[in-house]
Motif scaffolding. Structure first.
Motif, short mmCIF file in Angstrom:
data_model
loop_
_atom_site.label_atom_id
_atom_site.label_comp_id
_atom_site.label_asym_id
_atom_site.label_seq_id
_atom_site.Cartn_x
_atom_site.Cartn_y
_atom_site.Cartn_z
N LYS A 5 0.81 -1.21 0.00
CA LYS A 5 0.00 0.00 0.00
C LYS A 5 0.85 1.26 0.00
O LYS A 5 0.46 2.26 -0.60
CB LYS A 5 -0.96 0.00 1.19
CG LYS A 5 -2.06 -1.00 1.03
CD LYS A 5 -3.13 -0.81 2.08
CE LYS A 5 -4.22 -1.82 1.80
NZ LYS A 5 -5.51 -1.36 2.22
N GLU A 8 1.80 1.80 -3.57
CA GLU A 8 0.61 2.20 -4.33
C GLU A 8 0.27 3.66 -4.08
O GLU A 8 -0.05 4.40 -4.99
CB GLU A 8 -0.58 1.32 -3.97
CG GLU A 8 -0.52 -0.06 -4.58
CD GLU A 8 -1.72 -0.91 -4.19
OE1 GLU A 8 -2.81 -0.35 -3.96
OE2 GLU A 8 -1.56 -2.14 -4.13
N GLU A 9 0.36 4.09 -2.83
CA GLU A 9 0.07 5.48 -2.49
C GLU A 9 1.13 6.41 -3.08
O GLU A 9 0.82 7.45 -3.64
CB GLU A 9 -0.01 5.64 -0.97
CG GLU A 9 -0.44 7.00 -0.51
CD GLU A 9 -1.86 7.37 -0.92
OE1 GLU A 9 -2.15 8.58 -0.93
OE2 GLU A 9 -2.68 6.48 -1.21
N GLN A 11 2.97 5.99 -5.74
CA GLN A 11 2.85 6.08 -7.19
C GLN A 11 1.86 7.14 -7.63
O GLN A 11 2.02 7.72 -8.69
CB GLN A 11 2.43 4.73 -7.77
CG GLN A 11 3.54 3.71 -7.76
CD GLN A 11 3.08 2.38 -8.33
OE1 GLN A 11 1.95 1.96 -8.14
NE2 GLN A 11 3.98 1.70 -9.01
N LYS A 12 0.86 7.41 -6.85
CA LYS A 12 -0.14 8.42 -7.19
C LYS A 12 0.45 9.82 -7.22
O LYS A 12 -0.11 10.72 -7.82
CB LYS A 12 -1.28 8.40 -6.18
CG LYS A 12 -2.10 7.14 -6.17
CD LYS A 12 -3.14 7.20 -5.07
CE LYS A 12 -3.85 5.87 -4.91
NZ LYS A 12 -4.78 5.90 -3.77
N PHE A 13 1.59 9.99 -6.58
CA PHE A 13 2.15 11.33 -6.41
C PHE A 13 3.51 11.53 -7.07
O PHE A 13 4.11 12.58 -6.93
CB PHE A 13 2.22 11.68 -4.91
CG PHE A 13 0.87 11.75 -4.29
CD1 PHE A 13 0.08 12.87 -4.43
CD2 PHE A 13 0.36 10.67 -3.59
CE1 PHE A 13 -1.18 12.95 -3.88
CE2 PHE A 13 -0.91 10.72 -3.03
CZ PHE A 13 -1.68 11.87 -3.18
N THR A 63 2.44 12.61 -14.49
CA THR A 63 2.01 12.09 -13.20
C THR A 63 0.78 11.23 -13.42
O THR A 63 0.24 11.16 -14.52
CB THR A 63 1.64 13.22 -12.22
OG1 THR A 63 0.37 13.76 -12.60
CG2 THR A 63 2.67 14.33 -12.21
N SER A 64 0.30 10.62 -12.35
CA SER A 64 -0.94 9.84 -12.45
C SER A 64 -2.13 10.74 -12.73
O SER A 64 -3.18 10.26 -13.15
CB SER A 64 -1.18 9.06 -11.16
OG SER A 64 -1.38 9.95 -10.08
N ARG A 65 -1.98 12.04 -12.55
CA ARG A 65 -3.07 12.99 -12.78
C ARG A 65 -2.96 13.73 -14.10
O ARG A 65 -3.80 14.58 -14.40
CB ARG A 65 -3.14 13.98 -11.63
CG ARG A 65 -3.48 13.29 -10.33
CD ARG A 65 -3.90 14.24 -9.28
NE ARG A 65 -4.06 13.53 -8.01
CZ ARG A 65 -4.37 14.12 -6.89
NH1 ARG A 65 -4.56 15.42 -6.85
NH2 ARG A 65 -4.50 13.42 -5.79
N TYR A 100 -2.26 19.03 -8.66
CA TYR A 100 -2.50 18.40 -7.35
C TYR A 100 -3.23 19.28 -6.34
O TYR A 100 -3.70 18.77 -5.33
CB TYR A 100 -1.18 17.89 -6.75
CG TYR A 100 -0.73 16.61 -7.39
CD1 TYR A 100 -1.19 15.38 -6.94
CD2 TYR A 100 0.13 16.62 -8.47
CE1 TYR A 100 -0.79 14.20 -7.53
CE2 TYR A 100 0.53 15.45 -9.09
CZ TYR A 100 0.07 14.24 -8.61
OH TYR A 100 0.46 13.07 -9.21
N GLU A 103 -3.07 18.80 -2.47
CA GLU A 103 -2.20 17.65 -2.23
C GLU A 103 -0.80 17.84 -2.81
O GLU A 103 -0.01 16.91 -2.86
CB GLU A 103 -2.84 16.39 -2.82
CG GLU A 103 -4.11 15.98 -2.08
CD GLU A 103 -4.65 14.67 -2.59
OE1 GLU A 103 -4.70 13.71 -1.79
OE2 GLU A 103 -5.01 14.60 -3.78
#
Length: 181
Positions: A5, A8-9, A11-13, A63-65, A100, A103
């Motif tokens: 986890k 995984e967390e 990677q989002k950032f 990024t993931s976003r 972001y 965040e």
């Protein structure tokens, strides 16, 4: 280093960043181009000029976003640590704040080991402005860092983005000058 986890967390950032030079003319390496045809000699290749004087230098991140803006750097200018700190890092930070929002403090900035990236002044800027840290081995960083070799397309997803961008540029209609490029 990071498992389950936590990874995984993280990677989002992560913001994967890099610079690239795009030449007006390019010639594919015929050893790496595979043509499946009854007549492989009929394949059309773009001819290039050795050491093409017409190029565009770009830098950006993914990024993931989404993507940061694609920024252009003066042609034929070598990127220095001063350029990196005074122009490039602030542009990345502004783009990442847009992506972001609240965040932004969680963003982890990935960069390779290029000299402008690993300079003390660059580390100081990153430590002051990018709270999430950086995925780069820097001895003078306040954040946990990781070894990230330069020119490592298997690790940095933006390398595939540069390839796609360059391939799309040379589709019809092809640019004929620097302005079109």
């Amino acid at each position: 280093v990071h498992r389950g986890k936590q990874w995984e967390e993280l990677q989002k950032f992560i913001c994967f960043t890099d610079e690239s030079v795009i030449p007006l003319h390019v010639e594919p390496n015929k050893q790496n181009v595979r043509v499946r045809s009854a007549n492989p000699d009929a394949a059309k290749f773009i001819k290039s000029v050795k050491h093409d004087p017409v190029t565009v230098q770009v830098y950006g991140g993914i990024t993931s976003r989404g993507f940061t803006n694609l920024h252009f750097f003066p042609k034929q200018k070598r990127i220095t640590k001063e350029d990196y700190v005074n122009e490039m890092l602030p542009n990345y930070a502004a783009d990442l704040k847009d992506l972001y929002g609240d965040e932004f403090g969680k963003v982890v900035f990935q960069e390779d080991g290029a000299k402008p990236h690993s300079a003390k002044v660059s580390s100081a800027w990153v430590n002051t402005h990018l709270e999430g840290g950086v995925l780069l081995q820097k001895k003078n960083s306040n954040y946990p860092t990781f070894f990230w070799p330069g020119n490592s397309p298997d690790l940095n997803v933006i390398e595939q983005i540069w390839t796609e961008l360059k391939n799309s540029i040379y589709e019809s209609p092809q640019p004929k000058n620097e302005e079109q490029l």
